[in-house]
Motif scaffolding. Structure first.
Motif, short mmCIF file in Angstrom:
data_model
loop_
_atom_site.label_atom_id
_atom_site.label_comp_id
_atom_site.label_asym_id
_atom_site.label_seq_id
_atom_site.Cartn_x
_atom_site.Cartn_y
_atom_site.Cartn_z
N UNK A 1 61.15 73.70 -7.13
CA UNK A 1 61.97 74.39 -8.13
C UNK A 1 62.01 75.89 -7.84
N UNK A 2 60.85 76.45 -7.52
CA UNK A 2 60.79 77.88 -7.22
C UNK A 2 61.58 78.22 -5.96
N UNK A 3 61.45 77.35 -4.95
CA UNK A 3 62.17 77.59 -3.69
C UNK A 3 63.68 77.51 -3.90
N UNK A 4 64.11 76.58 -4.78
CA UNK A 4 65.55 76.47 -5.04
C UNK A 4 66.08 77.73 -5.70
N UNK A 5 65.31 78.23 -6.67
CA UNK A 5 65.74 79.47 -7.36
C UNK A 5 65.82 80.61 -6.35
N UNK A 6 64.85 80.67 -5.45
CA UNK A 6 64.85 81.73 -4.42
C UNK A 6 66.07 81.60 -3.51
N UNK A 7 66.43 80.35 -3.15
CA UNK A 7 67.59 80.14 -2.28
C UNK A 7 68.88 80.52 -2.99
N UNK A 8 68.95 80.19 -4.27
CA UNK A 8 70.13 80.58 -5.04
C UNK A 8 70.26 82.09 -5.08
N UNK A 9 69.12 82.77 -5.27
CA UNK A 9 69.13 84.24 -5.31
C UNK A 9 69.58 84.84 -3.99
N UNK A 10 69.28 84.17 -2.87
CA UNK A 10 69.66 84.67 -1.54
C UNK A 10 71.04 84.16 -1.10
N UNK A 11 71.66 83.31 -1.97
CA UNK A 11 72.98 82.80 -1.64
C UNK A 11 72.97 81.64 -0.68
N UNK A 12 71.79 81.05 -0.40
CA UNK A 12 71.71 79.91 0.52
C UNK A 12 72.10 78.60 -0.17
N UNK A 13 71.90 78.55 -1.49
CA UNK A 13 72.27 77.37 -2.28
C UNK A 13 73.18 77.80 -3.42
N UNK A 14 74.12 76.93 -3.74
CA UNK A 14 75.03 77.21 -4.84
C UNK A 14 74.29 77.02 -6.17
N UNK A 15 74.52 77.93 -7.09
CA UNK A 15 73.85 77.84 -8.40
C UNK A 15 74.26 76.59 -9.16
N UNK A 16 75.47 76.05 -8.84
CA UNK A 16 75.93 74.85 -9.53
C UNK A 16 75.15 73.60 -9.12
N UNK A 17 74.33 73.73 -8.09
CA UNK A 17 73.50 72.62 -7.68
C UNK A 17 72.18 72.56 -8.45
N UNK A 18 71.93 73.60 -9.27
CA UNK A 18 70.63 73.68 -9.96
C UNK A 18 70.37 72.48 -10.87
N UNK A 19 71.39 72.12 -11.68
CA UNK A 19 71.20 71.01 -12.62
C UNK A 19 70.96 69.69 -11.88
N UNK A 20 71.84 69.31 -10.90
CA UNK A 20 71.57 68.05 -10.19
C UNK A 20 70.26 68.07 -9.40
N UNK A 21 69.90 69.28 -8.85
CA UNK A 21 68.66 69.37 -8.10
C UNK A 21 67.46 69.16 -9.02
N UNK A 22 67.54 69.75 -10.22
CA UNK A 22 66.47 69.56 -11.21
C UNK A 22 66.40 68.11 -11.68
#
Length: 562
Positions: free
Chosen positions: A508-529
């Motif tokens: 979860x922390x790594x995903x938030x970090x990737x979103x912050x760096x633009x490596x992952x789309x923020x819209x993927x947060x809900x399905x990833x969680x």
């Protein structure tokens, strides 16, 4: 009411009491035997001699060779027993079924009501299930003899009937006619024990001279042979629609009894003389019941001794009768592999099949998880389809197993211990099914994102793959634990669950970090969680399985194997 109607009603009424008492005694003996039934069943996988012994002991408990044969056919159909093993069980079952005739030969007329009263008193007063079952067994034993006594009383007038004596004389002098009569009687009643009991009682009636039996031992033996042929129909009916080896097992029962009847039909008089020589001496009407019982036991013992070394020949014969080829019906994948509704009345055997079916469901889930974590976390179309199909199969099997449990509970055949163990097995099944459905949800979520505009980064997919690998590892360990693997370290399994929880938090922390760096789309947060939440729920179900294993509710408790 005329005399004829009194005789008919007395016969059918006495027969009904006898069969009811025998079935009740069988059910109560099974409950009283409990774990001993599983020990008897454990002999099934050993050599032919032990197989014969197991068949004899099981039939002595079940009070029915047909029940043992049906159970054996169920095991063969489920793939839990080979054809040669099944044949050895059937040989033993034919010996075990003679126990009823031997018991009937004891003259306990004066003590019938004492047995009924004592059995009722024990079952009525006792609070312990095992003692209550013993009391009901004694009560049923009394009913069995009450039925015999009732039949005996109404048969007495027949001995003085000239027409009936003349008809019996024809049967006595034409052995093949006696075989046909015995076979037809058993086909109608569906119990050789019941028809042999009628034969013993009838033969005990005095003829016109008042001393000798109305039919005599030489006249009774052909009817006895026919009874043994008639009892095979139950096995044949049970095998209809079953795999070829199950049908072969039923035909082995037929071959055994028919070959024996043909052989002994040519030896009726010398065999009768031998039985009379080794049986108690006295007036014929007083000893003929024991003579018939001994003839029944002797017939099955001799045929078993003949066939034990010839089991390979028996296998060849039944394979000729039921040749290899297209099966009568191929089971669909979603149909149970092991469950057999004909074994509901034998809970020790039925629960073994349920345990096998539950472990088959566990295997399906393991394959689903394996497909999910392949391909570096990516879900291709083929794997997604496989997971979806297996999830549907799992749901249907889950429903079938629960229906089977419901039938066991409603049948009232389970002891308190068996009912408790069954509840534990249902808990295991529930968690296995839950893990399977959560696996499908993870697959659907990841597959949907892979098809959409917003895709997971390589780092995210790599972490998902690692999480699923850990899930598969802990799930596999849990399944081995509930299978009865004594070497499994329960504490280690709990520690692995803690590792998954820590990995979940890290992801979860790594995903938030990737979103912050633009490596992952923020819209993927809900399905990833959602995926991580389902992984965590799978971990919780694995913990549940571990807790069940800690309580020693394992599948091994239901298996017959040592």
């Amino acid at each position: 009411m005329n005399e004829t109607m009194k005789i008919i009603f007395g016969l059918v009424g006495g027969l009904a009491i006898f069969i009811y008492g025998m079935n009740m005694m069988s059910e109560c003996l099974q409950k009283a035997a409990g774990e001993k039934m599983k020990k008897i069943l454990a002999l099934l996988t050993k050599n032919p001699i032990l197989g014969v012994l197991a068949g004899a002991l099981t039939t002595a408990v079940l009070q029915s060779s047909s029940a043992t044969t049906v159970m054996t056919i169920g095991f063969v159909s489920a793939g839990l027993m080979s054809l040669p093993q099944a044949i050895s069980i059937i040989l033993g079952a034919n010996i075990g079924t003679t126990m009823t005739a031997q018991i009937i030969a004891f003259k306990i007329t004066d003590y019938i009501y004492l047995f009924i009263f004592a059995g009722f008193l024990i079952s009525f007063i006792s609070k312990k299930e095992k003692v209550k079952n013993i009391g009901q067994t004694i009560f049923a034993f009394g009913l069995l003899f009450l039925g015999i006594e009732t039949m005996g009383d109404v048969m007495k007038p027949l001995a003085s009937s000239a027409f009936f004596v003349n008809m019996i004389g024809k049967v006595s002098h034409i052995p093949i006619l006696g075989v046909c009569v015995g076979a037809m009687m058993t086909l109608v009643v569906q119990s050789s024990s019941a028809t042999i009991a009628v034969l013993q009682n009838f033969a005990s009636q005095a003829g016109p001279d008042g001393v000798t039996s109305i039919i005599g031992l030489a006249g009774a033996i052909p009817i006895l042979l026919g009874d043994n042929i008639g009892t095979t129909i139950t096995a044949v009916l049970a095998s209809i629609g079953q795999p070829k080896d199950a049908r072969r097992t039923a035909f082995a029962h037929c071959v055994f009894n028919i070959s024996g009847a043909i052989l002994f039909l040519f030896l009726v008089k010398p065999y009768a003389a031998l039985i009379q020589f080794i049986s108690p001496k006295g007036n014929e009407i007083d000893v003929i019941s024991r003579q018939i019982a001994n003839a029944h036991t002797g017939f099955n013992l001799v045929m078993t001794l003949i066939w034990i070394p010839l089991i390979p020949l028996m296998v060849k014969i039944v394979m000729k009768l039921v040749p290899d080829g297209k099966e009568m019906g191929v089971k669909a994948l979603e149909n149970p592999n092991y469950l057999d509704n004909k074994l509901i009345a034998q809970p020790a055997a039925a629960l073994q099949l349920v345990a096998k079916e539950v472990m088959y469901c566990a295997k399906i889930v393991d394959e689903m998880i394996g497909k999910l974590q392949s391909g570096n976390g990516k879900i291709d179309k083929e794997n997604a389809g496989i997971v979806e199909e297996k999830a549907k199969i799992l749901q249907k099997l889950y429903a079938s197993i629960n229906d089977y449990f419901a039938a066991l509970y409603s049948g009232g055949v389970l002891t308190e211990e068996q009912a408790s163990q069954s509840a534990g097995m249902q808990s295991i099944l529930c968690d296995i099914d839950r893990i399977g459905q959560l696996t499908r949800e993870i697959m659907e979520t990841v597959a949907k994102q892979n098809k959409g505009k917003h895709k997971y980064s390589k780092e995210a997919l790599k972490e998902l793959k690692k999480a699923m690998e850990q899930i598969q590892m802990i799930y596999g360990s849990c399944i081995r634990a509930i299978s009865g693997d004594v070497d499994m370290d329960i504490k280690e399994l709990m520690r692995q669950k803690e590792d998954i929880m820590q990995l979940d938090e890290k992801m979860r922390k790594n995903h938030i970090a990737r979103v912050g760096k633009g490596k992952c789309d923020s819209k993927l947060t809900i399905p990833f969680n959602d995926v991580l939440h389902n992984i965590d729920r799978i971990g919780n179900s694995c913990v549940n399985l571990v807790e069940v294993a800690k309580e020693n509710v394992t599948m091994q408790a239901f298996f017959a194997e040592d």
